[in-house]
Design an enzyme around this catalytic site. Structure first.
Site, PDB file in Angstrom:
ATOM      1  CB  SER A 157      -0.957  -0.041   1.192  1.00 38.81           C
ATOM      2  OG  SER A 157      -1.963   0.934   1.079  1.00 38.81           O
ATOM      3  CG  ASP A 251      -6.956  -1.917  -3.914  1.00 36.39           C
ATOM      4  OD1 ASP A 251      -7.308  -0.731  -3.845  1.00 36.39           O
ATOM      5  OD2 ASP A 251      -5.885  -2.334  -3.432  1.00 36.39           O
ATOM      6  CG  HIS A 281      -5.968  -1.767   0.032  1.00 35.80           C
ATOM      7  ND1 HIS A 281      -5.096  -1.440  -0.988  1.00 35.80           N
ATOM      8  CD2 HIS A 281      -5.463  -1.172   1.147  1.00 35.80           C
ATOM      9  CE1 HIS A 281      -4.135  -0.689  -0.515  1.00 35.80           C
ATOM     10  NE2 HIS A 281      -4.320  -0.512   0.790  1.00 35.80           N
TER      11      HIS A 281
END
Length: 316
Positions: A157, A251, A281
């Site tokens: 991320s 996502d 995610h």
């Protein structure tokens, strides 16, 4: 057109989503940053899976120009590491730290035999961009200066964003990374098209969430043309290390990974993009309970291992 998550997401993944959401009260969106960190840390503790028996860790500091950067070093017992995996944690540049991804790093260490070093970079809003990037760059430069071992950058991320930003900055250096593995990274893609629209209301992360985190990280300033903030903004994709990007299908960030790998390939580099079907995610925390996430985590560890040995994974 919005995605149909009742079809894309399986029961195991829904159970993970529901368990994660159980830590977030309905008014969590209005929480202060300090309260958000408390909730996130509580959730991470609940998902903590412990260390493999063969792995131990030690906390250290790197001396930066005007502060110390905490790091955690993981070693596998009776293993002579062939490489270092420098890990940057996720959390939207706002939450997370050494503890939030502690077991993930320990398991990467166990799977690869590499020395894994996790970096506790400074967080926003107390420390705005480029503070987090500078800490990650300083960590890479420190590791590269004290060890001859090849370095693989890895992050999820926000951490994937930081890993890519470091790779773009140090390419061409004598001690540039040998590879990078980016896990559902946000790389600064256009938020008005593609997966940012199709998965605008995805479980675990929405497009609105990505805008919120970018706003906090940047302090309200538009950094979208700065490759340290948005690696996709870099006009030059040549000379980057061998790259594996593993995205989650459900996502809004998934197209960032696709476009990033396309840009590297177009510039003559090596890049693989895996878009994990039906995953969301943050699925690293689901690697022990969701079959798809477990398989993906094995692919992540394989990618780190092969890149650290100077080998190209091909298809994962």
């Amino acid at each position: 057109m919005s995605a149909d998550y009742s079809v894309l997401i399986d029961a195991e993944t829904w159970a993970f989503i529901e368990r994660t959401n159980s830590f977030y009260p309905p008014d969590a969106v209005d929480y202060t940053v300090a309260q958000q960190r408390d909730v996130y840390n509580t959730m991470c503790k609940a998902f903590f899976a412990g260390y493999p028996e063969s792995v131990s860790s030690a906390d250290r500091f790197i001396d930066a120009r005007d502060h110390k950067i905490p790091i955690r070093i993981y070693e596998k017992r009776d293993s002579d590491p062939e490489a270092v995996c420098l890990y940057f944690h996720g959390g939207g540049f706002v939450v997370g730290g050494l503890d939030s991804h502690d077991d993930v790093c320990a398991e990467i260490c166990e799977a690869t035999g590499f020395r894994v070093i996790s970096v506790d970079y400074r967080l926003a809003p107390e420390h705005l961009h480029p503070a987090s990037f500078r800490d990650c760059l300083a960590a890479f430069e420190h590791v590269a200066s004290i060890s001859e071992l090849p370095v693989v950058l890895c992050g999820d991320s926000a951490g994937g964003n930081l890993a890519a930003a470091v790779s773009h900055t140090v390419r061409g250096d004598d001690r540039q990374p040998i590879g990078q593995v980016l896990i559902y990274p946000g790389l600064g893609g256009a938020t008005d098209r593609g997966s940012y629209l199709t998965h605008a209301q995805a479980p675990m992360l929405t497009t609105r969430d990505t805008l919120y985190y970018a706003e906090i990280r940047g302090g309200g300033f538009n950094w979208s043309t700065d490759p340290r903030f948005a690696p996709l903004a870099d006009p030059d994709f040549s000379g980057l290390p061998d790259t594996v990007v593993i995205s989650a299908e459900c996502d809004p960030l998934s197209d960032d990974g696709r476009h990033y790998c396309q840009r590297i390939s177009a510039a003559g580099g090596k890049a693989i993009w895996n878009n994990e079907p039906g995953l969301v995610h943050g699925y690293l925390r689901a690697r022990h309970t969701v079959t798809r996430a477990r398989s993906s985590f094995r692919r992540i560890c394989t990618a780190v291992h092969l890149l650290g040995q100077g080998r190209w994974p091909g298809q994962l």
